[in-house]
Write an enzyme that holds these catalytic residues in place. Structure first.
Site, short mmCIF file in Angstrom:
data_model
loop_
_atom_site.label_atom_id
_atom_site.label_comp_id
_atom_site.label_asym_id
_atom_site.label_seq_id
_atom_site.Cartn_x
_atom_site.Cartn_y
_atom_site.Cartn_z
N GLU A 89 -33.51 26.88 -24.60
CA GLU A 89 -33.09 27.43 -23.32
C GLU A 89 -31.87 28.32 -23.48
O GLU A 89 -30.96 28.01 -24.25
CB GLU A 89 -32.72 26.29 -22.36
CG GLU A 89 -33.92 25.45 -21.99
CD GLU A 89 -33.57 24.31 -21.05
OE1 GLU A 89 -34.30 23.31 -21.07
OE2 GLU A 89 -32.57 24.41 -20.31
N CYS A 323 -29.16 20.97 -19.19
CA CYS A 323 -29.60 21.52 -20.46
C CYS A 323 -30.73 20.71 -21.08
O CYS A 323 -30.66 19.51 -21.19
CB CYS A 323 -28.40 21.49 -21.38
SG CYS A 323 -28.81 21.71 -23.05
C1 LIG Z 1 -25.43 20.69 -23.82
S1 LIG Z 1 -23.87 20.57 -24.57
C2 LIG Z 1 -23.99 21.73 -25.92
C3 LIG Z 1 -22.74 21.93 -26.68
C4 LIG Z 1 -22.23 20.74 -27.47
N1 LIG Z 1 -23.25 19.99 -28.07
C5 LIG Z 1 -21.36 19.87 -26.60
O1 LIG Z 1 -21.75 18.73 -26.32
O2 LIG Z 1 -20.29 20.34 -26.22
C6 LIG Z 1 -22.79 21.45 -23.43
C7 LIG Z 1 -22.23 20.60 -22.32
O3 LIG Z 1 -23.29 20.19 -21.46
C8 LIG Z 1 -22.93 18.93 -20.94
N2 LIG Z 1 -24.10 18.20 -20.44
C9 LIG Z 1 -25.16 17.73 -21.12
N3 LIG Z 1 -26.02 17.09 -20.30
C10 LIG Z 1 -25.49 17.15 -19.06
C11 LIG Z 1 -25.90 16.67 -17.78
N4 LIG Z 1 -27.02 16.00 -17.61
N5 LIG Z 1 -25.10 16.94 -16.71
C12 LIG Z 1 -23.94 17.63 -16.86
N6 LIG Z 1 -23.49 18.10 -18.04
C13 LIG Z 1 -24.26 17.86 -19.14
C14 LIG Z 1 -22.31 18.24 -22.13
O4 LIG Z 1 -21.51 17.18 -21.72
C15 LIG Z 1 -21.52 19.34 -22.79
O5 LIG Z 1 -20.18 19.33 -22.34
#
Ligand SMILES: C[S@@+](CC[C@H](N)C(=O)[O-])C[C@H]1O[C@@H](n2cnc3c(N)ncnc32)[C@H](O)[C@@H]1O
Ligand code: SF4
Length: 350
Positions: A89, A323
């Site tokens: 994505e 995400c």
């Molecule tokens: C998908 S991660 C990708 C980058 C890296 N892996 C990280 O965790 O910072 C980016 C951000 O999306 C947040 N995230 C993931 N799933 C989420 C959700 N269901 N609701 C809100 N934020 C979310 C994570 O906490 C992270 O801060």
């Protein structure tokens, strides 16, 4: 595919560094090879020009749009198909931003993140990361790229560093407008300051309690929140950009007054800001987001203590949520299922 492989093909056809840069600039900025003053045939070697149609075909196949899902906030989620049929994505963000994916799946396995439920399927190559930007630039202007899509960038450092260098040079994106988002990894803290392009840093903290962090982010490197903030502060002072802390707000888990006091203790006087992101509901993961009132109260409390705090919805929440969800749905629609993993519930007491 790596950017280095593209460069090698060009070099094998007799391209010098200036020719490589010109071809990569044209690709990443969606502009032609001719400039106002010089036509391509006046400066590119013939063998390089002959290579271009085949190379363009390869580059176009790196990232193709499978589907687009516009949100109400001006963002749009893109489901992007890579050359081998895997999907990731990207999200077009308001104000010329783009969120890119660095891995298919992720090995960190955060309990609240859809991407983490799949485990790591494969790395996204540096050329595929840049191709997400090129694809987005065919739809909109992009002047800011955040590495906050699927995957943990510090688990794919060679590809991500290569992509950052290209984006910060030939693709013309300001260095502080490249944002490396990570759960925190010593290898990243070592490598980022050494690169020719130093990105801004977002650290996904989520709690000030080491034990709770281990439960929420089971395979993140074991770095206590206090040390993580010290490492972040050092990077902020080195680069001159503040650290953007990320905190996914989970009702009853990390939205307590005690956590707010913990954040104040850790971040007061630091070159940092806090981004609260209310949990984006993923079916079956077992978490809830706090009320907007509670979330605003938490941000307000930090403000009163002199810590810059923003409360924001993750972009495109109305279009299939957080995400990895678009990919999860598309995968399910294809008839394949994500790797099943029992939900590890964590004690509410943390
Ligand atoms: C998908 S991660 C990708 C980058 C890296 N892996 C990280 O965790 O910072 C980016 C951000 O999306 C947040 N995230 C993931 N799933 C989420 C959700 N269901 N609701 C809100 N934020 C979310 C994570 O906490 C992270 O801060
Ligand atoms: S939040 Fe980031 S580190 Fe955690 S599983 Fe999702 S992508 Fe991986």
């Amino acid at each position: 595919m790596r950017l280095e492989e593209i460069r090698q093909q060009l070099r094998a056809a007799g391209a010098k560094t200036c020719h490589e840069e010109r071809v990569l600039r044209a690709w990443t900025q969606n502009v032609g090879l001719d400039t106002r003053h010089r036509k391509a045939e006046d400066f590119l070697p013939r063998a390089v020009r002959q290579l271009l149609p085949a190379l363009t075909g390869q580059l176009d196949g790196l990232a193709r749009l499978r589907s687009e899902h516009p949100g109400e906030d001006g963002s749009a989620r893109l489901l992007v198909e890579l050359a081998d049929g895997q999907t990731v994505e990207s999200v077009l963000l308001p104000r010329d931003g783009l969120c890119v994916s660095t891995q298919v799946g992720c090995a960190v396995g955060c309990l609240f993140c859809m991407t983490g439920q799949e485990g790591l399927l494969r790395q996204v190559g540096s050329a595929e990361i840049v191709a997400q930007v090129v694809l987005a630039r065919r739809r909109r202007k992009v002047t800011r790229v955040v590495f906050m899509g699927m995957g943990e960038p510090s688990h794919n450092l060679d590809n991500v560093m290569e992509a950052i260098e290209t984006l910060g040079t030939v693709a013309g994106i300001g260095h502080k407008n490249l944002v490396f988002s990570t759960v925190g990894d010593r290898r990243a803290f070592e490598r980022l300051p050494q690169g020719p392009v130093k990105p801004a840093l977002a650290l996904s903290l989520h709690t000030t309690k080491a034990e709770l962090r281990t439960k929420l982010l089971p395979k993140a490197p074991r770095i206590d929140p206090d040390e993580l903030v010290d490492l972040g502060e050092h990077y902020a002072r080195t680069t001159g950009y503040p650290i953007q802390y990320q905190w996914t707000l989970l009702a009853g888990i990390n939205d307590s007054d005690e956590e707010i006091e913990g954040i104040i203790r850790l971040l007061k006087g630091k070159y940092a800001m806090m981004n609260f992101i209310p949990y984006n509901s993923n079916e079956g993961l077992g978490f809830e987001r706090p009320s907007w009132e509670r979330a605003s109260q938490l941000a307000g409390r930090l403000h009163q203590s002199g810590i810059l705090a923003r409360l924001r919805n993750s972009a495109g929440q109305d279009v299939d949520g957080g995400c990895g969800q678009l990919r999860a749905r598309a995968t399910a629609a294809d008839g394949t299922t994500l790797r099943e993993k029992p939900l590890k519930r964590i004690a509410r007491a943390g």
